[in-house]
Design an enzyme around this catalytic site. Structure first.
Site, PDB file in Angstrom:
ATOM      1  N   ARG A  30       0.891  -1.046  -0.103  1.00 22.36           N
ATOM      2  CA  ARG A  30       0.162  -0.001  -0.068  1.00 22.36           C
ATOM      3  C   ARG A  30       0.980   1.505   0.007  1.00 22.36           C
ATOM      4  NH1 ARG A  30      -1.973   0.873   4.566  1.00 22.36           N
ATOM      5  NH2 ARG A  30      -1.528  -0.774   5.988  1.00 22.36           N
ATOM      6  N   TYR A  53      -0.959  -3.493  -6.822  1.00 19.37           N
ATOM      7  CA  TYR A  53      -0.682  -4.395  -5.671  1.00 19.37           C
ATOM      8  C   TYR A  53      -2.260  -4.528  -5.028  1.00 19.37           C
ATOM      9  CZ  TYR A  53      -0.196  -5.200  -0.956  1.00 19.37           C
ATOM     10  OH  TYR A  53      -0.373  -5.913   0.408  1.00 19.37           O
ATOM     11  N   GLY A  54      -2.641  -5.575  -4.403  1.00 19.91           N
ATOM     12  CA  GLY A  54      -3.988  -5.906  -3.833  1.00 19.91           C
ATOM     13  C   GLY A  54      -4.399  -4.647  -2.969  1.00 19.91           C
ATOM     14  N   GLY A  55      -3.612  -4.211  -1.903  1.00 21.49           N
ATOM     15  CA  GLY A  55      -4.170  -3.275  -1.137  1.00 21.49           C
ATOM     16  C   GLY A  55      -4.558  -1.779  -1.783  1.00 21.49           C
ATOM     17  N   LYS A 105      -9.497  -2.184   1.587  1.00 22.57           N
ATOM     18  CA  LYS A 105      -9.209  -1.035   2.570  1.00 22.57           C
ATOM     19  C   LYS A 105      -9.949   0.267   2.216  1.00 22.57           C
ATOM     20  CE  LYS A 105      -5.953  -3.175   4.757  1.00 22.57           C
ATOM     21  NZ  LYS A 105      -6.510  -3.597   6.115  1.00 22.57           N
ATOM     22  N   HIS A 124     -10.915  -1.856  11.520  1.00 24.65           N
ATOM     23  CA  HIS A 124      -9.970  -2.574  11.153  1.00 24.65           C
ATOM     24  C   HIS A 124      -9.913  -3.642  12.239  1.00 24.65           C
ATOM     25  CE1 HIS A 124      -5.532  -2.736   9.842  1.00 24.65           C
ATOM     26  NE2 HIS A 124      -6.193  -3.592   9.125  1.00 24.65           N
ATOM     27  N   SER A 136      -1.390  -3.145  11.443  1.00 19.82           N
ATOM     28  CA  SER A 136      -1.019  -4.093  10.547  1.00 19.82           C
ATOM     29  C   SER A 136       0.337  -4.843  10.987  1.00 19.82           C
ATOM     30  CB  SER A 136      -0.520  -3.484   9.124  1.00 19.82           C
ATOM     31  OG  SER A 136      -1.728  -2.651   8.645  1.00 19.82           O
ATOM     32  N   ALA A 137       0.454  -6.218  10.481  1.00 19.31           N
ATOM     33  CA  ALA A 137       1.575  -6.853  10.883  1.00 19.31           C
ATOM     34  C   ALA A 137       1.847  -7.029  12.355  1.00 19.31           C
ATOM     35  CB  ALA A 137       2.900  -6.139  10.395  1.00 19.31           C
ATOM     36  N   CYS A 138       0.704  -7.059  13.052  1.00 29.20           N
ATOM     37  CA  CYS A 138       0.774  -7.566  14.603  1.00 29.20           C
ATOM     38  C   CYS A 138       0.158  -8.983  14.951  1.00 29.20           C
ATOM     39  CB  CYS A 138       0.080  -6.503  15.334  1.00 29.20           C
ATOM     40  SG  CYS A 138       1.029  -5.181  15.865  1.00 29.20           S
ATOM     41  N   GLY A 139      -0.075  -9.908  13.832  1.00 24.35           N
ATOM     42  CA  GLY A 139      -0.730 -11.378  13.794  1.00 24.35           C
ATOM     43  C   GLY A 139      -2.105 -11.245  13.840  1.00 24.35           C
ATOM     44  N   ASN A 183      -3.186 -14.684  12.627  1.00 28.15           N
ATOM     45  CA  ASN A 183      -2.844 -15.581  13.212  1.00 28.15           C
ATOM     46  C   ASN A 183      -3.978 -15.794  14.305  1.00 28.15           C
ATOM     47  OD1 ASN A 183      -0.721 -15.992  11.816  1.00 28.15           O
ATOM     48  ND2 ASN A 183       0.699 -15.414  13.133  1.00 28.15           N
ATOM     49  N   ASP A 185      -9.853  -9.301   9.264  1.00 24.13           N
ATOM     50  CA  ASP A 185      -9.323  -7.781   8.853  1.00 24.13           C
ATOM     51  C   ASP A 185     -10.404  -6.858   9.087  1.00 24.13           C
ATOM     52  OD1 ASP A 185      -6.969  -6.562   8.136  1.00 24.13           O
ATOM     53  OD2 ASP A 185      -7.593  -6.165   6.306  1.00 24.13           O
ATOM     54  N   ASN A 235       6.200  -8.838   1.742  1.00 27.70           N
ATOM     55  CA  ASN A 235       4.833  -8.679   1.616  1.00 27.70           C
ATOM     56  C   ASN A 235       4.096  -9.449   0.816  1.00 27.70           C
ATOM     57  OD1 ASN A 235       2.470  -6.993   2.702  1.00 27.70           O
ATOM     58  ND2 ASN A 235       2.490  -5.630   1.087  1.00 27.70           N
ATOM     59  N   ARG A 280       1.955 -12.328  -0.660  1.00 26.22           N
ATOM     60  CA  ARG A 280       0.328 -12.603  -0.170  1.00 26.22           C
ATOM     61  C   ARG A 280      -0.240 -13.862  -0.788  1.00 26.22           C
ATOM     62  NH1 ARG A 280      -1.988  -8.663   3.325  1.00 26.22           N
ATOM     63  NH2 ARG A 280      -0.375  -6.867   3.227  1.00 26.22           N
TER      64      ARG A 280
HETATM   65  C1  OXD Z   1      -2.905  -4.138   6.062  1.00 27.04           C
HETATM   66  C2  OXD Z   1      -3.626  -5.263   5.446  1.00 27.04           C
HETATM   67  O1  OXD Z   1      -2.232  -3.607   5.678  1.00 27.04           O
HETATM   68  O2  OXD Z   1      -4.304  -5.907   5.908  1.00 27.04           O
HETATM   69  O3  OXD Z   1      -3.393  -3.818   7.336  1.00 27.04           O
HETATM   70  O4  OXD Z   1      -2.945  -5.799   4.407  1.00 27.04           O
HETATM   71 MN    MN Z   2      -5.262  -4.919   7.521  1.00 27.80          MN
END
Ligand code: OXD
Ligand code: MN
Length: 606
Positions: free
Chosen positions: A71, A199-201, A208, A228, A250-253, A256, A279, A376, A378
């Site tokens: 993004r 790119y997807g985002g 988003k 979010h 973003s990127a905090c799991g 998971n 998400d 990144n 996906r």
């Molecule tokens: C983000 C995503 O960046 O979900 O938050 O891709």
């Molecule tokens: Mn996200």
């Protein structure tokens, strides 16, 4: 013959086609037959590569341009008439300038390509929670991703009918030049224009752009919340399921956590986890006065590196078929690989995310390891392929939310978990969320990035108004969810993590739900309610008692620094920031001062 029975849609498609000049216009109907034809077409041009159909049935592979892998917040704009309506945390452009600047790039951008018209629904088709969008794009990759990430095609067209409202989403790859890339949102026109990216985002405009930036704007107008947040259900052995919505930067799991597997030690309790979303959550107050949430998406657009059978076995199972892999390693046998995934990449003949011959252990001129998959990179996979997917995904009213959880990555400040005193305090906790960069990560150690409700890059209007909206929503609910803050990332003096994370996080969610049901008492501290050690079930997890004490510790000195930083952040919003948040701030300051002076050092049970 007219494209659809919706004259507004036909007119808009005609206008956009006049600008972009595609050689043909194709309406996406969502059929398998059309999808197969488009896949073949994209494979013929090399835009997409078919993977090994025996080992990965229905799976495809794609690479984005090397300059187009994430993004682009600096090229993302909110185009409202008044600059102040976008607020200090968004890039702003006037609608006139936005349409003019992007219009110049869109001019003739689809020459020699087809324009695909994708009617899609965010949320179950026909649900009062859902919104319809139509994306025009010149990329088959986008079409195939949207067919996974959203409900798209004929059924949505029927729901839209002759006069229905929809978000107008226009996308063209144009020439993928970074200097001619813009992601523009026109909330007042219910319109999104994205140009110059693949790119997807930036290009799956339902995600988003619509489900967060445009939806947050609509949600304020219509009194609901577009957040979010992941949504997860926890079923206990009696069959009772309680649902939690959780916001993390973003990127905090998040993925998971949404798909977590109960840890060995808690298995005997017979918990079962249900994934509702990883998400985005759209939440409304229903006639019962409670907060209900749906996941507006229909697939996962997850980060591949780090996903393996230990960190996320459900995600590994989810991507075994019908999945699009982007920017990962391509093995010569038509399978894929990524860093910290399962197994080994091929030792000969593998190609990296840029299509260059690649071998594990390769180094660049400076001696740095060359990664095979982009960090990144996906996977795009259908939601219902997740083994823990909730059957409520199709339910028009979604699930009732018992707890809202905010989280950040804090090396030293925030305890493992604490609970807000009430809704207004909870909104303050969400509004002051932040993540800290640690030595093991990126940037300068200790640097704090404020990311209120994990919405900083995704709120489609002035965040001061957004906080006000959250406060008002609380007043409207008859049954408010309890609000919590968690921090899985607290560290010791040697930068080692104090908490194991992953499935073990269920122990904390268990306490959270027990609090929501009024089953356990807690320690009342300056920052909120903190668990008593004995109330966290540690069966099968051997953590030194000191670790748990450290994890729940509140350091008044560290909080003093934090309070100054929060005040600086709040000041950016000027007098538009709700006074209630300043009042919460002052209350917390006073409580911390009492704690610092020793008069309240011993947290009191309540
Ligand atoms: C983000 C995503 O960046 O979900 O938050 O891709
Ligand atoms: Mn996200």
């Amino acid at each position: 013959m007219a494209l659809t029975e919706n004259q507004l849609l036909n007119k808009w498609v005609e206008d956009m086609a006049r600008m972009c000049r595609p050689e043909d216009i194709v309406l996406i109907n969502g059929s398998e037959e059309q999808k197969k034809k488009l896949t073949e077409e994209a494979c013929a041009t090399g835009e997409i590569i078919q993977l090994n159909q025996e080992l990965l049935p229905g799976c495809l592979y794609h690479r984005t341009a090397a300059n187009d892998v994430a993004r682009v917040e600096h090229l993302t704009f909110i185009c409202t008439k008044l600059k102040d309506d976008a607020g200090p945390s968004n890039n702003w452009m006037s609608p006139e300038e936005g349409y003019r600047r992007a219009g110049e790039i869109f001019q003739g951008s689809m020459k020699g390509r087809k324009m695909y018209v994708i009617p899609f629904s965010m949320g179950p088709v026909g649900s009062p929670f859902s919104k319809i969008g139509v994306e025009l794009t010149d990329s088959i990759y986008v079409v195939l991703n949207m067919l996974i990430m959203t409900r798209a095609g004929r059924e949505v067209m029927e729901a839209l009918g002759a006069g229905g409202e929809f978000t107008r989403c226009l996308h063209s790859q144009a020439d993928l030049d970074e200097n001619r890339r813009l992601i523009l949102h026109f909330p007042e026109d219910n319109t999104i224009w994205s140009v110059g990216s693949g790119y997807g985002g930036n290009v799956l405009l339902g995600k988003k752009c619509l489900a967060l930036r445009i939806a947050s704007y609509l949600a304020r107008k219509e009194m609901w919340l577009a957040e979010h947040m992941l949504i997860l259900g926890i079923e206990d052995p009696t069959g009772r399921i309680d649902y939690i919505a959780a916001a993390f930067p973003s990127a905090c799991g998040k993925t998971n956590l949404a798909m977590m597997i109960p840890p060995e030690g808690l298995k005997a309790k017979g918990y079962r986890i249900w994934t509702v979303g990883d998400d985005i959550a759209w939440m409304r107050i229903d006639t019962d006065g409670k907060l209900w949430a749906i996941n507006p998406e229909y697939g996962f657009f997850g980060v591949a590196p780090g996903t393996n059978s230990k960190t996320n076995p459900s995600a590994v199972a989810t991507v075994k078929k019908n999945t699009i892999f982007t920017n990962v390693v391509l093995n010569p046998d038509g399978t894929v690989w990524w860093e910290d995934g399962d197994g080994e990449p091929a030792s000969e003949g593998a190609l990296d995310w840029q299509g260059r011959p690649w071998k594990p252990g390769m180094k660049d001129e400076k001696g740095n390891t060359i990664k095979g998959a982009h960090p990144n990179s996906r996977f795009t996979a259908p939601f219902v392929q997740c083994p823990s997917h909730s059957f409520r995904i199709e339910h028009h009213h979604g699930v009732n939310i018992s707890a809202i959880v905010f989280g950040g990555r804090r090396a030293h400040l925030a305890p493992l978990v604490y609970q807000a005193y009430d809704w207004s305090h909870g909104v303050y906790i969400g509004a002051t969320m932040a993540s800290e960069r640690t030595a093991a990560q990126y940037g300068k150690q200790g640097e704090v990035r404020r990311d209120p409700m994990a919405m900083l890059p995704f709120c489609g209007y002035n965040m001061a108004d957004y906080f006000e909206h959250w406060l008002r929503m609380g007043v409207r609910m008859r049954w408010q969810p309890q609000i919590f803050h968690v921090n899985w990332f607290r560290q010791d003096q040697n930068n080692g993590y104090l908490w194991p994370g992953f499935g073990e996080n269920l122990r904390i969610l268990e306490w959270i739900l027990a609090r929501c049901r009024g089953e356990v008492d807690a320690r009342k501290t300056a920052i909120g309610f903190v668990p008593k050690l004995e109330d966290i079930d540690m069966t099968g997890l051997h953590l030194p008692k000191e670790n748990m004490e450290r994890l729940l510790e509140i350091d008044p000195k560290a909080w003093e620094v934090e309070m100054a930083d929060i005040a600086e952040f709040f000041k950016k919003f000027g007098n538009r920031l709700p006074l209630e948040l300043w009042a919460q701030h002052e209350d917390l300051k006073r409580r911390l001062e009492e704690l610092g002076s020793g008069s309240a050092l011993q947290p009191q049970p309540f």
